[in-house]
Design a protein around this motif. Structure first.
Motif, PDB file in Angstrom:
ATOM      1  N   SER A  12       0.791  -1.113   0.076  1.00 47.75           N
ATOM      2  CA  SER A  12       0.000   0.101  -0.139  1.00 47.75           C
ATOM      3  C   SER A  12       1.006   1.196   0.083  1.00 47.75           C
ATOM      4  CB  SER A  12      -0.896  -0.017   1.190  1.00 47.75           C
ATOM      5  OG  SER A  12      -0.087   0.023   2.307  1.00 47.75           O
ATOM      6  N   GLY A  13       0.397   2.451  -0.282  1.00 47.83           N
ATOM      7  CA  GLY A  13       1.090   3.718  -0.272  1.00 47.83           C
ATOM      8  C   GLY A  13       2.218   3.572  -1.047  1.00 47.83           C
ATOM      9  N   ALA A  14       3.305   3.915  -0.380  1.00 49.41           N
ATOM     10  CA  ALA A  14       4.413   4.256  -1.555  1.00 49.41           C
ATOM     11  C   ALA A  14       4.931   2.996  -1.986  1.00 49.41           C
ATOM     12  CB  ALA A  14       5.779   4.826  -0.548  1.00 49.41           C
ATOM     13  N   VAL A  15       5.132   1.840  -1.144  1.00 49.68           N
ATOM     14  CA  VAL A  15       5.497   0.553  -1.530  1.00 49.68           C
ATOM     15  C   VAL A  15       4.547   0.032  -2.878  1.00 49.68           C
ATOM     16  CG1 VAL A  15       5.590  -2.045  -1.265  1.00 49.68           C
ATOM     17  CG2 VAL A  15       6.180  -0.092   0.592  1.00 49.68           C
ATOM     18  N   ALA A  16       3.102   0.308  -2.553  1.00 43.60           N
ATOM     19  CA  ALA A  16       2.472  -0.050  -3.982  1.00 43.60           C
ATOM     20  C   ALA A  16       2.502   0.667  -4.832  1.00 43.60           C
ATOM     21  CB  ALA A  16       0.994   0.007  -3.680  1.00 43.60           C
ATOM     22  N   ALA A  17       3.031   2.050  -4.975  1.00 42.12           N
ATOM     23  CA  ALA A  17       3.336   2.914  -6.180  1.00 42.12           C
ATOM     24  C   ALA A  17       4.713   2.254  -6.674  1.00 42.12           C
ATOM     25  CB  ALA A  17       3.497   4.294  -5.621  1.00 42.12           C
ATOM     26  N   MET A  18       5.594   1.956  -5.778  1.00 40.76           N
ATOM     27  CA  MET A  18       6.895   1.263  -6.482  1.00 40.76           C
ATOM     28  C   MET A  18       6.497   0.381  -7.336  1.00 40.76           C
ATOM     29  SD  MET A  18       9.533   1.869  -2.889  1.00 40.76           S
ATOM     30  CE  MET A  18      10.952   0.969  -3.707  1.00 40.76           C
ATOM     31  N   TYR A  19       5.717  -0.704  -6.925  1.00 43.20           N
ATOM     32  CA  TYR A  19       5.483  -1.898  -7.642  1.00 43.20           C
ATOM     33  C   TYR A  19       4.654  -1.595  -8.769  1.00 43.20           C
ATOM     34  CZ  TYR A  19       6.970  -4.491  -3.224  1.00 43.20           C
ATOM     35  OH  TYR A  19       7.562  -5.177  -2.342  1.00 43.20           O
ATOM     36  N   GLU A  20       3.632  -0.922  -8.616  1.00 44.50           N
ATOM     37  CA  GLU A  20       2.901  -0.422  -9.758  1.00 44.50           C
ATOM     38  C   GLU A  20       3.874   0.024 -10.861  1.00 44.50           C
ATOM     39  OE1 GLU A  20      -0.128   2.023  -8.481  1.00 44.50           O
ATOM     40  OE2 GLU A  20      -1.054   0.449  -6.995  1.00 44.50           O
ATOM     41  N   GLU A  21       4.742   0.972 -10.696  1.00 40.40           N
ATOM     42  CA  GLU A  21       5.666   1.529 -11.621  1.00 40.40           C
ATOM     43  C   GLU A  21       6.602   0.228 -12.363  1.00 40.40           C
ATOM     44  OE1 GLU A  21       9.413   4.449 -11.545  1.00 40.40           O
ATOM     45  OE2 GLU A  21       7.802   4.893 -10.323  1.00 40.40           O
ATOM     46  N   ASP A  22       7.142  -0.571 -11.542  1.00 38.55           N
ATOM     47  CA  ASP A  22       7.708  -1.491 -12.185  1.00 38.55           C
ATOM     48  C   ASP A  22       6.875  -2.413 -13.074  1.00 38.55           C
ATOM     49  OD1 ASP A  22       9.949  -1.198 -10.895  1.00 38.55           O
ATOM     50  OD2 ASP A  22      10.276  -3.135  -9.906  1.00 38.55           O
ATOM     51  N   ILE A  23       5.526  -2.790 -12.592  1.00 37.24           N
ATOM     52  CA  ILE A  23       4.529  -3.476 -13.209  1.00 37.24           C
ATOM     53  C   ILE A  23       3.995  -2.720 -14.677  1.00 37.24           C
ATOM     54  CG2 ILE A  23       2.334  -4.337 -13.430  1.00 37.24           C
ATOM     55  CD1 ILE A  23       2.764  -5.056 -10.513  1.00 37.24           C
ATOM     56  N   ALA A  24       4.027  -1.472 -14.779  1.00 41.96           N
ATOM     57  CA  ALA A  24       3.565  -0.692 -15.848  1.00 41.96           C
ATOM     58  C   ALA A  24       4.577  -0.583 -16.901  1.00 41.96           C
ATOM     59  CB  ALA A  24       3.320   0.640 -15.076  1.00 41.96           C
ATOM     60  N   ALA A  25       5.985  -0.535 -16.177  1.00 44.29           N
ATOM     61  CA  ALA A  25       7.225  -0.370 -17.178  1.00 44.29           C
ATOM     62  C   ALA A  25       7.455  -1.577 -17.733  1.00 44.29           C
ATOM     63  CB  ALA A  25       8.349   0.419 -16.523  1.00 44.29           C
ATOM     64  N   ASP A  26       7.653  -2.669 -16.803  1.00 46.10           N
ATOM     65  CA  ASP A  26       8.190  -3.857 -17.110  1.00 46.10           C
ATOM     66  C   ASP A  26       7.429  -5.137 -17.046  1.00 46.10           C
ATOM     67  OD1 ASP A  26      10.705  -2.447 -17.596  1.00 46.10           O
ATOM     68  OD2 ASP A  26      11.212  -2.718 -15.599  1.00 46.10           O
ATOM     69  N   GLY A  27       6.252  -4.982 -16.612  1.00 46.06           N
ATOM     70  CA  GLY A  27       5.512  -6.141 -16.503  1.00 46.06           C
ATOM     71  C   GLY A  27       5.493  -7.182 -15.241  1.00 46.06           C
ATOM     72  N   PHE A  28       6.584  -6.668 -14.226  1.00 40.91           N
ATOM     73  CA  PHE A  28       6.602  -7.457 -12.934  1.00 40.91           C
ATOM     74  C   PHE A  28       7.509  -6.577 -12.044  1.00 40.91           C
ATOM     75  CE2 PHE A  28      10.606  -7.920 -15.714  1.00 40.91           C
ATOM     76  CZ  PHE A  28      11.576  -8.253 -14.739  1.00 40.91           C
ATOM     77  N   VAL A  29       7.480  -7.027 -10.897  1.00 38.25           N
ATOM     78  CA  VAL A  29       8.236  -6.217  -9.813  1.00 38.25           C
ATOM     79  C   VAL A  29       9.527  -6.979  -9.671  1.00 38.25           C
ATOM     80  CG1 VAL A  29       8.376  -5.726  -7.518  1.00 38.25           C
ATOM     81  CG2 VAL A  29       6.078  -5.759  -8.606  1.00 38.25           C
ATOM     82  N   HIS A  30      10.612  -5.914  -9.964  1.00 39.89           N
ATOM     83  CA  HIS A  30      11.960  -6.371  -9.832  1.00 39.89           C
ATOM     84  C   HIS A  30      12.293  -6.906  -8.395  1.00 39.89           C
ATOM     85  CE1 HIS A  30      13.044  -5.502 -13.953  1.00 39.89           C
ATOM     86  NE2 HIS A  30      12.347  -4.162 -13.919  1.00 39.89           N
ATOM     87  N   SER A  31      13.287  -7.751  -8.175  1.00 34.81           N
ATOM     88  CA  SER A  31      13.660  -7.946  -6.863  1.00 34.81           C
ATOM     89  C   SER A  31      14.420  -7.054  -6.208  1.00 34.81           C
ATOM     90  CB  SER A  31      14.671  -9.349  -7.028  1.00 34.81           C
ATOM     91  OG  SER A  31      15.793  -9.053  -7.717  1.00 34.81           O
ATOM     92  N   TYR A  32      15.093  -6.098  -6.907  1.00 38.90           N
ATOM     93  CA  TYR A  32      15.887  -5.029  -6.368  1.00 38.90           C
ATOM     94  C   TYR A  32      14.784  -4.019  -5.668  1.00 38.90           C
ATOM     95  CZ  TYR A  32      15.642  -3.250 -11.289  1.00 38.90           C
ATOM     96  OH  TYR A  32      15.389  -2.665 -12.510  1.00 38.90           O
ATOM     97  N   THR A  33      13.567  -3.611  -6.514  1.00 37.15           N
ATOM     98  CA  THR A  33      12.507  -2.803  -6.103  1.00 37.15           C
ATOM     99  C   THR A  33      11.968  -3.436  -4.653  1.00 37.15           C
ATOM    100  OG1 THR A  33      12.212  -2.095  -8.230  1.00 37.15           O
ATOM    101  CG2 THR A  33      10.480  -1.719  -6.717  1.00 37.15           C
ATOM    102  N   ALA A  34      11.599  -4.619  -4.648  1.00 36.74           N
ATOM    103  CA  ALA A  34      11.356  -5.026  -3.503  1.00 36.74           C
ATOM    104  C   ALA A  34      11.992  -5.011  -2.508  1.00 36.74           C
ATOM    105  CB  ALA A  34      10.749  -6.675  -3.731  1.00 36.74           C
TER     106      ALA A  34
END
Length: 194
Positions: A12-34
């Motif tokens: 949720s919040g900032a974490v959800a935004a980080m994950y959503e940005e990865d998914i929008a750009a690359d289709g998955f959440v990068h391990s480094y983003t997590a």
């Protein structure tokens, strides 16, 4: 990796935004983003610093500094991610990046090669650097602001790459980059500074 990263389902919040940005750009959440999502405020500060240096040097020089630092550090994460970003931004093509993995920087301009060398020096032997290193950048027409921002770009890559290495963040199988190129970059990272 010993740290527990925020689950996508609970984000949720900032974490959800980080994950959503990865998914929008690359289709998955990068391990480094997590991994960085454990402290999203620090991640936001890192992104803000990147945004502060890119305008004066441009994306091509930023990527040259990033790739030069990542290669010297031996960061598979950053070599693969920024090879992909470099191709997307038109900085270098796959053949040029394969050559880069083999320590042939000819796909880059002479000025960009100077940046790659400077970033590598900063990443592998910063205590040995002198005014001559910055003067080499000046010979290619870089201004004081640009020299500072190139230095900051390489320093930022050291921060991020070394943090991922220290945390033993696993390398993603990135479907957005050719397997052969990813393998060549990973092998180059395993050799470390050079």
């Amino acid at each position: 990796m010993i740290i527990r990263t925020p689950a996508s389902d609970d984000a949720s919040g900032a974490v959800a935004a980080m994950y959503e940005e990865d998914i929008a750009a690359d289709g998955f959440v990068h391990s480094y983003t997590a991994a960085m999502a454990v402290n999203p405020e620090a991640h936001d500060a890192f992104v803000a610093l990147v945004k502060a240096v890119v305008p004066s040097i441009g994306i091509r020089v930023y990527e040259a500094a990033t790739l030069g630092a990542a290669r010297a550090i031996g960061s598979s994460h950053c070599l693969v991610a920024h090879a992909r970003k470099s191709m997307t931004a038109g900085v270098a093509d796959e053949a040029g990046l394969r050559a880069f993995a083999a320590d042939d920087d000819s796909a880059f301009t002479a000025a960009e090669q100077a940046v790659i060398h400077y970033a590598a020096r900063l990443s592998s032997s910063p205590r040995e650097m002198t005014d001559a290193d910055a003067a080499a950048l000046r010979e290619h027409g870089f201004t004081d602001r640009q020299i500072v921002d190139i230095t900051l770009a390489a320093g930022l890559r050291n921060h991020f790459s070394r943090s991922l290495l220290a945390l033993a963040v696993p390398l993603d199988d990135d479907p957005l980059i050719a397997t052969e190129l990813a393998t060549a970059l990973q092998h180059r990272a395993e050799r470390g500074a050079g």
